[in-house]
Write an enzyme that holds these catalytic residues in place. Structure first.
Site, PDB file in Angstrom:
ATOM      1  N   SER A  15       0.839  -1.205   0.000  1.00  0.00           N
ATOM      2  CA  SER A  15       0.000   0.000   0.000  1.00  0.00           C
ATOM      3  C   SER A  15       0.867   1.245   0.000  1.00  0.00           C
ATOM      4  O   SER A  15       1.607   1.511   0.946  1.00  0.00           O
ATOM      5  CB  SER A  15      -0.912   0.025   1.224  1.00  0.00           C
TER       6      SER A  15
ATOM      7  N   HIS B 246      -1.500  -1.246  -3.957  1.00  0.00           N
ATOM      8  CA  HIS B 246      -2.787  -0.866  -3.383  1.00  0.00           C
ATOM      9  C   HIS B 246      -2.794   0.640  -3.135  1.00  0.00           C
ATOM     10  O   HIS B 246      -1.852   1.179  -2.545  1.00  0.00           O
ATOM     11  CB  HIS B 246      -2.945  -1.654  -2.074  1.00  0.00           C
TER      12      HIS B 246
ATOM     13  N   ASP C 160      -4.949   3.879  -1.584  1.00  0.00           N
ATOM     14  CA  ASP C 160      -6.018   4.224  -0.645  1.00  0.00           C
ATOM     15  C   ASP C 160      -6.504   5.650  -0.860  1.00  0.00           C
ATOM     16  O   ASP C 160      -5.799   6.608  -0.560  1.00  0.00           O
ATOM     17  CB  ASP C 160      -5.487   4.081   0.784  1.00  0.00           C
TER      18      ASP C 160
ATOM     19  N   MET D 237      -9.035   8.567   0.172  1.00  0.00           N
ATOM     20  CA  MET D 237      -9.834   8.971   1.347  1.00  0.00           C
ATOM     21  C   MET D 237     -10.373  10.382   1.162  1.00  0.00           C
ATOM     22  O   MET D 237      -9.656  11.252   0.665  1.00  0.00           O
ATOM     23  CB  MET D 237      -8.962   8.939   2.596  1.00  0.00           C
TER      24      MET D 237
ATOM     25  N   HIS E 284      -8.595   1.326  -3.636  1.00  0.00           N
ATOM     26  CA  HIS E 284      -9.534   1.157  -2.521  1.00  0.00           C
ATOM     27  C   HIS E 284     -10.147   2.521  -2.209  1.00  0.00           C
ATOM     28  O   HIS E 284      -9.476   3.394  -1.655  1.00  0.00           O
ATOM     29  CB  HIS E 284      -8.734   0.599  -1.325  1.00  0.00           C
TER      30      HIS E 284
ATOM     31  N   MET F 279     -12.266   4.923  -0.154  1.00  0.00           N
ATOM     32  CA  MET F 279     -12.917   5.167   1.142  1.00  0.00           C
ATOM     33  C   MET F 279     -13.594   6.523   1.036  1.00  0.00           C
ATOM     34  O   MET F 279     -13.203   7.492   1.683  1.00  0.00           O
ATOM     35  CB  MET F 279     -11.856   5.143   2.258  1.00  0.00           C
TER      36      MET F 279
ATOM     37  N   MET G 137     -11.506  -5.263   5.752  1.00  0.00           N
ATOM     38  CA  MET G 137     -10.728  -4.341   6.591  1.00  0.00           C
ATOM     39  C   MET G 137     -10.401  -5.000   7.921  1.00  0.00           C
ATOM     40  O   MET G 137     -11.294  -5.450   8.648  1.00  0.00           O
ATOM     41  CB  MET G 137     -11.510  -3.047   6.842  1.00  0.00           C
TER      42      MET G 137
ATOM     43  N   ASP H 262      -6.808  -6.162   4.550  1.00  0.00           N
ATOM     44  CA  ASP H 262      -6.243  -4.811   4.484  1.00  0.00           C
ATOM     45  C   ASP H 262      -6.154  -4.168   5.862  1.00  0.00           C
ATOM     46  O   ASP H 262      -7.167  -3.821   6.462  1.00  0.00           O
ATOM     47  CB  ASP H 262      -7.119  -3.958   3.556  1.00  0.00           C
TER      48      ASP H 262
HETATM   49  C1  DX5 Z   1      -6.265   1.870   5.785  1.00  0.00           C
HETATM   50  C2  DX5 Z   1      -5.903   1.464   4.384  1.00  0.00           C
HETATM   51  C3  DX5 Z   1      -4.831   0.457   4.303  1.00  0.00           C
HETATM   52  C4  DX5 Z   1      -3.492   0.901   4.824  1.00  0.00           C
HETATM   53  C5  DX5 Z   1      -2.759  -0.317   5.305  1.00  0.00           C
HETATM   54  O1  DX5 Z   1      -7.372   2.699   5.728  1.00  0.00           O
HETATM   55  O2  DX5 Z   1      -7.041   0.933   3.737  1.00  0.00           O
HETATM   56  O3  DX5 Z   1      -4.677   0.008   2.956  1.00  0.00           O
HETATM   57  O4  DX5 Z   1      -2.703   1.572   3.883  1.00  0.00           O
HETATM   58  O5  DX5 Z   1      -1.610   0.086   5.947  1.00  0.00           O
HETATM   59  P1  DX5 Z   1      -0.909  -0.829   7.030  1.00  0.00           P
HETATM   60  O6  DX5 Z   1      -0.480  -2.070   6.323  1.00  0.00           O
HETATM   61  O7  DX5 Z   1       0.238   0.009   7.505  1.00  0.00           O
HETATM   62  O8  DX5 Z   1      -1.910  -1.112   8.112  1.00  0.00           O
HETATM   63 ZN    ZN Z   2      -6.705   0.001   1.730  1.00  0.00          ZN
END
Ligand code: DX5
Ligand code: ZN
Length: 216
Positions: free
Chosen positions: A7, A32, A34, A36, A65, A67, A136, A174
């Site tokens: 990620s 990956h 993320d 947000m 992903h 969010m 998650m 994740d």
């Molecule tokens: C959290 C994200 C994850 C995050 C994981 O909201 O969806 O993808 O980047 O990071 P680690 O592996 O550090 O928990």
């Molecule tokens: Zn994620």
């Protein structure tokens, strides 16, 4: 062997080209991303513009992903930016089936992400229509959090549900994945391991990816 998806949320943003080169040379299968929005989750990260740069600099599968609320407004932009897989949150989508149809009609694989408190049963009807469940194992919003151990039971339940119905849906875990807990996550039935801090905060990211890849 699990699919490994580092990620980039935990990457060093002053050295993104180097981080992408590392990914290209590594045994990672996917990366990956993320996204947000500061509404669905209490943090803001990046959007399609940055993903377009990542896409140009990498040669792996681009797993996005979301969010965010109202993901339907942005699905096409993420496709144009280079997303291969687009996941939306079940908790953010009152018309989830419509979201999935849209993602597929744009030519991407469709994923559904579920929060730690959301029961697996909520996936029952949508399961045959999707390619991936992003399970998650932390509350979404931040990298570097601790793995929530009850996720293991949820992965086992979902594995059973998928296999009993003869479906091909991938289970992605994740949040909080480490070298210590990865084998129990894979043993529970996960197909994909997302890892942010474990990979990017290490002195040897490629070595860590190799070790994650060797887990079975
Ligand atoms: C959290 C994200 C994850 C995050 C994981 O909201 O969806 O993808 O980047 O990071 P680690 O592996 O550090 O928990
Ligand atoms: Zn994620």
């Amino acid at each position: 062997m699990a699919i490994i998806a580092p990620s980039l949320l935990s990457a060093n943003y002053l050295h993104l080209q180097d981080e992408c080169n590392m990914l290209n040379e590594s045994e990672a299968d996917w990366y990956h991303l993320d996204v947000m929005d500061g509404r669905f989750v209490p943090n803001i990260s990046f959007g399609p513009m940055l993903i377009e740069f990542f896409r140009k600099a990498t040669n792996k599968v681009c797993d996005v992903h979301l969010m965010i609320e109202e993901p339907e407004k942005f699905a096409e932009q993420f496709k144009n930016a280079g997303a291969d897989i687009l996941s939306v949150h079940i908790e953010a989508c009152p018309h989830l089936h419509r979201n999935i149809q849209q993602i597929k009609s744009l030519g991407m694989k469709a994923g559904v992400a579920i929060n730690p408190h959301t029961p697996i049963a909520a996936l029952n009807e949508i399961l045959p229509d999707i390619d991936l469940v992003c399970m998650m194992s932390v509350n979404p919003g931040y990298g570097g959090q601790k793995f929530i151990s009850s996720t293991i039971g949820k992965i086992e339940q979902l594995r059973k549900m998928i296999d009993e119905r003869g479906l091909k849906v991938l289970i992605e875990t994740d949040g909080g994945v480490t070298l210590e807990n990865a084998s129990s996550i894979v043993a529970a039935g996960a197909d994909v391991l997302v890892a942010g801090n474990t990979v990017f905060k290490s002195a040897d990211p490629k070595g860590i990816i190799k070790q994650l890849k060797a887990i079975r």
